[in-house]
Motif scaffolding. Structure first.
Motif, short mmCIF file in Angstrom:
data_model
loop_
_atom_site.label_atom_id
_atom_site.label_comp_id
_atom_site.label_asym_id
_atom_site.label_seq_id
_atom_site.Cartn_x
_atom_site.Cartn_y
_atom_site.Cartn_z
N ALA A 245 0.84 -1.20 0.00
CA ALA A 245 0.00 0.00 0.00
C ALA A 245 0.87 1.25 0.00
O ALA A 245 0.57 2.24 -0.67
CB ALA A 245 -0.92 -0.01 1.21
N ALA A 246 1.98 1.18 0.74
CA ALA A 246 2.88 2.34 0.80
C ALA A 246 3.44 2.66 -0.58
O ALA A 246 3.59 3.82 -0.95
CB ALA A 246 4.01 2.08 1.78
N ASP A 273 -0.56 -6.01 2.19
CA ASP A 273 -1.33 -4.99 2.92
C ASP A 273 -1.95 -4.00 1.95
O ASP A 273 -2.35 -2.91 2.33
CB ASP A 273 -0.43 -4.25 3.92
CG ASP A 273 0.56 -3.32 3.24
OD1 ASP A 273 0.81 -3.49 2.04
OD2 ASP A 273 1.09 -2.42 3.92
N HIS A 276 -5.25 -1.58 2.09
CA HIS A 276 -5.36 -0.24 2.67
C HIS A 276 -5.70 0.81 1.61
O HIS A 276 -6.24 1.85 1.95
CB HIS A 276 -4.04 0.17 3.32
CG HIS A 276 -3.77 -0.53 4.63
ND1 HIS A 276 -4.57 -0.39 5.72
CD2 HIS A 276 -2.78 -1.37 4.99
CE1 HIS A 276 -4.09 -1.11 6.72
NE2 HIS A 276 -3.01 -1.71 6.30
N VAL A 277 -5.31 0.56 0.37
CA VAL A 277 -5.51 1.59 -0.66
C VAL A 277 -6.51 1.16 -1.72
O VAL A 277 -6.62 1.80 -2.76
CB VAL A 277 -4.17 2.00 -1.33
CG1 VAL A 277 -3.35 2.83 -0.37
CG2 VAL A 277 -3.39 0.81 -1.81
#
Lengths: 408, 467
Positions: A245-246, A273, A276-277
């Motif tokens: 996501a980062a 992950d 998250h986005v």
């Protein structure tokens, strides 16, 4: 319609038989690939292309007809838009946006026979490596030379994004290079225009000869800048690979105000992950390319169907095999079936294996769905498309039977 | 708990009325012009709308000594606009009801590892979704040093993560390196000499304009600025002799040292206090004194208290500055407050312990103008807890950074089920296991096995972190 006498009699069509130029398929059920389902459908194929398709169409007498059984289903030929099938995955790790995956195609013949048998009719081959490894090519899975294979070159520029300075700089540097090239070109042009102006004003014929700047010569194109200029111009799009996501937020940060068309490749690892986005990606209406995989919510045993979540959030879904092995291709339809069983919409799943892949490659005007004018790439299945027990009866690629045996 | 934004609320009302088909004409007539007016108002200025947020009715521990019971902290665009009672608030203010809870400034970790992702170059490497980040937010930390950068634990966004770079400058002055000591002394002497020469030059210049500036040759400009009072050096020192020498050196040259470690500081607290030193200490640090020595030494649980009493400002950090999900629980950054509680056990006051987690580290890192206490004009970084921050039982219920809720205990899997909030779906009446045993059986099981059930419901300190 022109009918050759040869075709007047019904004949057995097999993979080795001579090509039949004009024929029809009468199918109880056809999944078009664009979300539609046709019942009692007729597909008329001529010269490798679909001439007409519709429900309960009359077929002119004399045209050979392939009559399908009640349980048989026709779906479009599969499109894997993101593959390195049978190719080395070794590549560079820096920025080489000018490299073409099409240069890697074998000169003679191809090893796509097994893919054809599975029903894959179009393949997008991306350039290997990390960083910015180059541009992808779309190929048919049948052909004896690169010319015969290639459907479209320079489909997308592959970019690997990441949460680190160098990955982010590769993107912004690319556009900076395009800027500086254009700056140079502008100066060059201005210089020529001045000379030209001087030349035009000069009246003395003798002097005028000396001043002639000749026709305009643009400066040498910079191969590193060219791809990014095309991105800006809209003639090339990017497929940007993220894994967390980062990465997505850092990608947006790296892109900044730059406007160009880009799709996302999201590798689904077991503990990803990226959820998250999902909302942000869905809201942006991005096309997302991923494997049909159920993942786990980090730190738990709770399963998540991220492909379905992406689709529900508004992203356009492209599903590709879990790997580049033949087995992965064989499992592809079944794997998508698992995602469908876990909640992904049937039509979204089907188009994720066909039309959306073609759109990603920019060949949706030629392949990806069963519509008139497009190539006659189709698969005849003996049952529900996403049922694990369903088998491929026959595969037709550009109107040719490339797998199976059917009676026409 | 949060109230809806007004426009949304009206929209909802209108929609609800429409679906019911009972929208009175007069009512509609009343509402529409207002709506239109509001739209016009908002469309006229092109600027983005102000974002208002308020934590209302909580007991506000400002970190400056004041405690305002049942007060409101009002924030505008991520900055504290006002703190107090009966505050004027715009209608669209998003509010968080903190009645019965305490509001503290966000905690400042003076060192950390693994909270931000890769750790350095925050704008390019920050992971705003990391598990460690969430766990740290759940522990009340809103600002932390990583590498030599200070960052805010911004959740879900990259914006505003970096607060300051090149935070600390280290000097070494230890008996383990006599050459290093000599060299630092010499350099300091040269720097001092240069400063005197320069001061004289400034005076003489007025009379003689052709006068040359004193030579900077062999003068460490870093140390000159140190002596100018521009920065405070950090020394890593634990032993009494080193601490004493640093204190003397600092007094001799007139700078204020920050001492990291400072294990035997309690034995020379007065000297350190007189030198204006600050200490970054780990109250639970344990080390016996060197056996050859007769004098006092080794670690002491009273270290923080004694240092503080002698005038040394104290910042607190655990021994493990990461988020640790292995080994014995309670010694990592998730238990920053527990670490401070040990200093309280050793005699430090609650206020000083809170300061050691908030304003003191902020001061030492030079970011106390933005974070470290709840004051008007500072960043709206705060935590809302269900009790005394220094109590082991206390959980952070919400964490707010720049006026936005970035952590909610109920919203994450980690601690939601432990002592859930009364309004939660996990609240005692609706225990997850309620359905497993029919009422009679459950009662029988409880009666027959009281000890076990009591043990099961006993809160375990920080145990949730393992999950």
């Amino acid at each position: 319609m022109i009918l050759t006498p040869l075709l007047l009699a019904p004949l057995a069509l097999s993979a080795t038989a001579p090509r039949v130029d004009l024929f029809a398929i009468r199918a109880p059920r056809v999944e078009v690939g664009n979300g539609e389902t046709l019942h009692h459908a007729v597909i008329l194929i001529e010269g490798g292309k679909i001439v007409t398709i519709g429900e309960d169409l009359p077929i002119e007498r004399g045209i050979p007809v392939l009559e399908l059984d009640e349980e048989q289903v026709v779906i479009p030929g599969l499109v894997d838009a993101y593959s390195r099938y049978g190719m080395s995955s070794r590549g560079y790790s820096d920025s080489r946006p000018y490299l073409l995956a099409s240069a890697e195609l074998p000169e003679k013949g191809n090893g796509f026979k097994q893919l054809r048998e599975i029903g894959v009719t179009t393949l997008g081959i991306y350039p290997p490596g990390s960083g910015i490894p180059g541009q992808a090519v779309a190929v048919r899975t049948q052909g004896m030379s690169p010319e015969e294979l290639i459907l479209r070159d320079s489909c997308y520029l592959k970019i690997i994004a990441g949460a680190n300075r160098s990955a982010k700089a590769r993107i912004s540097d690319g556009f900076k290079k395009a800027d500086s090239w254009e700056e140079k070109e502008k100066k060059n042009r201005e210089k020529w225009e001045k000379a030209k102006e001087k030349f035009d004003k000069e009246k003395d014929a003798e002097k005028k000869k000396k001043l002639d700047p000749g026709p305009y010569k643009p400066i040498e194109p910079d191969r590193n800048a060219e791809a990014f200029r095309q991105l800006r111009a809209g003639t090339l799009k990017a497929l940007i690979s993220i894994s967390t996501a980062a990465d997505y937020l850092h990608l947006l940060d790296a892109i900044g105000d730059e406007e160009f068309q880009w799709d996302l490749r999201v590798g689904l690892t077991r503990n990803t992950d990226v959820f998250h986005v999902i909302d942000r990606i869905g809201e942006a209406g991005k096309r997302v390319i991923m494997e049909p995989e159920l993942t786990l919510h980090p730190g738990t045993r709770r399963q998540r169907n991220l492909p379905a979540e992406f689709a529900r959030a508004g992203a356009k879904l492209v599903l590709v095999p879990r790997g580049d092995s033949t087995q992965a291709f064989k499992d592809w339809r079944r794997n998508v079936g698992e995602i469908v069983a876990a909640g992904l919409d049937f039509q979204t799943a089907l188009s994720a294996m066909t039309l959306e892949g073609a759109r990603l490659l920019g060949v949706d005007d030629q392949v990806g769905s069963l519509e008139s004018g497009k190539a006659a790439n189709l698969i005849i299945l003996d049952g529900e498309p996403f049922e694990a027990t369903t088998k491929v009866v026959a595969v037709i690629l550009d109107g040719d039977l490339v797998y199976g045996e059917v009676d026409l | 708990m949060r109230t809806l934004i007004r426009t949304k609320a009206t929209l909802f009302l209108v929609l609800a009325a429409l679906t019911l088909g009972v929208l009175p004409v007069a009512h509609a007539g009343d509402d529409e012009p207002k709506e239109k007016a509001a739209e016009e108002e908002s469309s006229e200025p092109e600027e983005p709308q102000d974002k208002w947020f308020a934590v209302v009715d909580g007991d506000v521990y400002t970190g400056t000594g004041a405690v305002l019971r049942g007060a409101t902290v009002l924030c505008k665009n991520g900055v504290i606009e006002d703190i107090g009672y009966d505050l004027w608030m715009p209608e669209e203010t998003e509010t968080l009801d903190a009645r019965g809870y305490r509001v503290y400034p966000g905690l400042v970790a003076i060192n950390s590892s693994g909270l931000f992702g890769a750790g350095s170059d925050l704008p390019n490497t920050f992971n705003p979704f990391g598990q460690n980040l969430v766990l740290a937010l759940g522990s009340g930390i809103t600002t932390a040093l990583t590498g030599n950068e200070v960052g805010k634990l911004k959740y879900g966004t990259l914006e505003g993560v970096q607060v300051k770079t090149n935070v600390f400058r280290y000097l070494s002055f230890s008996k383990s390196s006599p050459a290093g000591k000599r060299s630092l002394r010499e350099k300091l002497a040269k720097a001092a000499k240069y400063r005197r020469a320069y001061a004289q030059y400034e005076i003489d210049k007025k009379k003689n304009k052709d006068l040359k500036e004193p030579s900077k040759k062999n003068v460490d400009s870093n140390l000159v600025s140190l002596l100018d009072g521009k920065w405070r050096p950090v020394f890593r020192a634990n032993e009494r002799t080193d601490l004493l020498e640093i204190a003397h050196l600092a007094q001799q040259y007139g700078f204020r040292p920050i001492i990291q470690g400072c294990r035997e500081g309690w034995t020379v607290a007065d000297e350190l206090g007189r030198a204006g030193a600050s200490a970054i200490i780990t109250p639970r640090d344990r080390r016996p004194k060197s056996e050859q020595l007769v004098r006092e030494g080794g670690s002491s649980i009273e270290n923080a208290a004694i240092l503080y009493r002698a005038g040394v400002s104290v910042a607190i950090i655990p021994g493990n500055v990461g988020i640790s999900l292995g080994g014995i629980v309670g010694r990592d950054l998730m238990h920053l407050t527990v670490e401070a509680a040990f200093a309280v056990r050793g005699g430090l006051s609650d206020e000083a312990a809170l300061a050691g987690l908030t304003i003191e580290p902020a001061r030492l890192m030079g970011i106390d103008h933005r974070v470290g206490s709840l004051e008007v004009g500072k960043d709206a970084d705060m935590i809302i807890t269900d009790g005394d921050i220094l109590h082991y039982k206390t959980f952070v219920q919400w964490t707010v950074i720049d006026g936005e809720i970035v952590y909610d205990k109920e919203a994450h899997l980690y601690f939601a089920h432990i002592r859930p909030r009364p309004d939660s779906s996990l609240a005692p009446e609706q225990r997850l296991d309620a359905g497993e045993n029919p009422p009679e059986e459950a009662a029988a099981a409880e009666g027959g096995d009281e000890e076990e059930s009591e043990e099961a419901s006993e809160p375990k300190e920080g145990g949730g972190g393992q999950g």
